[in-house]
Scaffold this motif. Sequence first.
Motif, PDB file in Angstrom:
ATOM      1  N   ARG A  67     -35.486   8.967 -43.995  1.00  0.00           N
ATOM      2  CA  ARG A  67     -35.442  10.428 -43.927  1.00  0.00           C
ATOM      3  C   ARG A  67     -34.013  10.946 -44.089  1.00  0.00           C
ATOM      4  N   GLU A  68     -33.059  10.218 -43.513  1.00  0.00           N
ATOM      5  CA  GLU A  68     -31.659  10.630 -43.658  1.00  0.00           C
ATOM      6  C   GLU A  68     -31.180  10.481 -45.096  1.00  0.00           C
TER       7      GLU A  68
ATOM      8  N   GLN B  84     -30.958  16.339 -50.129  1.00  0.00           N
ATOM      9  CA  GLN B  84     -30.853  17.578 -49.364  1.00  0.00           C
ATOM     10  C   GLN B  84     -30.476  18.746 -50.269  1.00  0.00           C
TER      11      GLN B  84
ATOM     12  N   PHE C  90     -24.251  16.564 -44.068  1.00  0.00           N
ATOM     13  CA  PHE C  90     -25.075  15.872 -45.058  1.00  0.00           C
ATOM     14  C   PHE C  90     -25.215  14.401 -44.686  1.00  0.00           C
ATOM     15  N   THR C  91     -26.440  13.976 -44.451  1.00  0.00           N
ATOM     16  CA  THR C  91     -26.701  12.572 -44.164  1.00  0.00           C
ATOM     17  C   THR C  91     -26.952  11.797 -45.457  1.00  0.00           C
ATOM     18  N   SER C  92     -27.268  12.510 -46.530  1.00  0.00           N
ATOM     19  CA  SER C  92     -27.528  11.887 -47.822  1.00  0.00           C
ATOM     20  C   SER C  92     -26.362  12.149 -48.756  1.00  0.00           C
TER      21      SER C  92
ATOM     22  N   VAL D 198     -27.980  15.424 -53.566  1.00  0.00           N
ATOM     23  CA  VAL D 198     -28.452  16.792 -53.340  1.00  0.00           C
ATOM     24  C   VAL D 198     -29.427  17.201 -54.449  1.00  0.00           C
TER      25      VAL D 198
END
Length: 307
Positions: A192-193, A197, A295-297, A300
């Motif tokens: 999920r992280e 995003q 932002f964990t990812s 984008v």
Amino acid sequence: MPISKMSSNKGHGTREKGRGSLVQLLLAIFAGLVLQQNAHALEPNSPLQIALVSEVKAVQPGKAFYAGLHLKHKEGYHTYWKFPGIVGVPISLDWSLPDGWKAGGLEWPEPEQVHMFQIRAQGYHGDLVIPVRITPPADLKPGTKVTLAGKAAWMCCGRDCNPDFADLTLELPVTETAELDAKWEPAFVKAREAAPQALDEKAWAITATRKDKNLVTLHVTAKSDAAKQQLASVKEVLFFTDDGYIHVDKDQILRRDGDGKLSLELTVSEYYDGKSPPAQLLGLLQTPQGWGKGFTSKTVIIKAPIE
């Protein structure tokens, strides 16, 4: 002047139709000609280990939870994202659920650039989980058990290519309250992280211009001070096409256009099957340097109007 060229040496169910599908078919046939007699994916020496797993050890009536596919690739092998490019077949999962159960779609983690032989594509290496949100009915009876089933299909490629499928099952008890599985919860959290995003429109502006029928330029502009500082640290980016409009196996030219501005020149795919050029550039933008605080990812979502 370009500051970077994203080339084939750079490594980090939707499909092309029309001519794109023909290319995929021909390459799949070619891949079939070089298949080795590998074990089925449920056997230890297969290039891909795949299983149906759950974030919970027990299901609570009416309470949604995550299950999904666990993929473990042998070193040097990969599978394919929801849009692979001009080669490959995306991972798919067709559920067979009991009455009253509902399953969402695959929630794809950020993809990587992979290679089928010398051809660049969009997919996955390593060990990962692709989550699916599952909602059980509210009238389940605690003390019973439920079996979830699904047919997974994929193509796993490395030194050879291995199209395959498997009928997978997962049995879970029903209890008054849900119980997380300590073994699998970290993998689902990580997935999920790693999900792409959205950029904050107050801090970033994303647009695209069509230079001619063969080239599109993606423009990234940082509007806030924090975004400008983050963008200054970016040294490489990679665009992943969501609809096949951009050719996956062509170089992407990165330029720094001034303070707080970057652009990425992209090649339009001759296999794009749309009746006319799209009004938006759809896909993902990935940088190893990340997009800053919150932002964990490192990836984008891009929905840029094309001018």
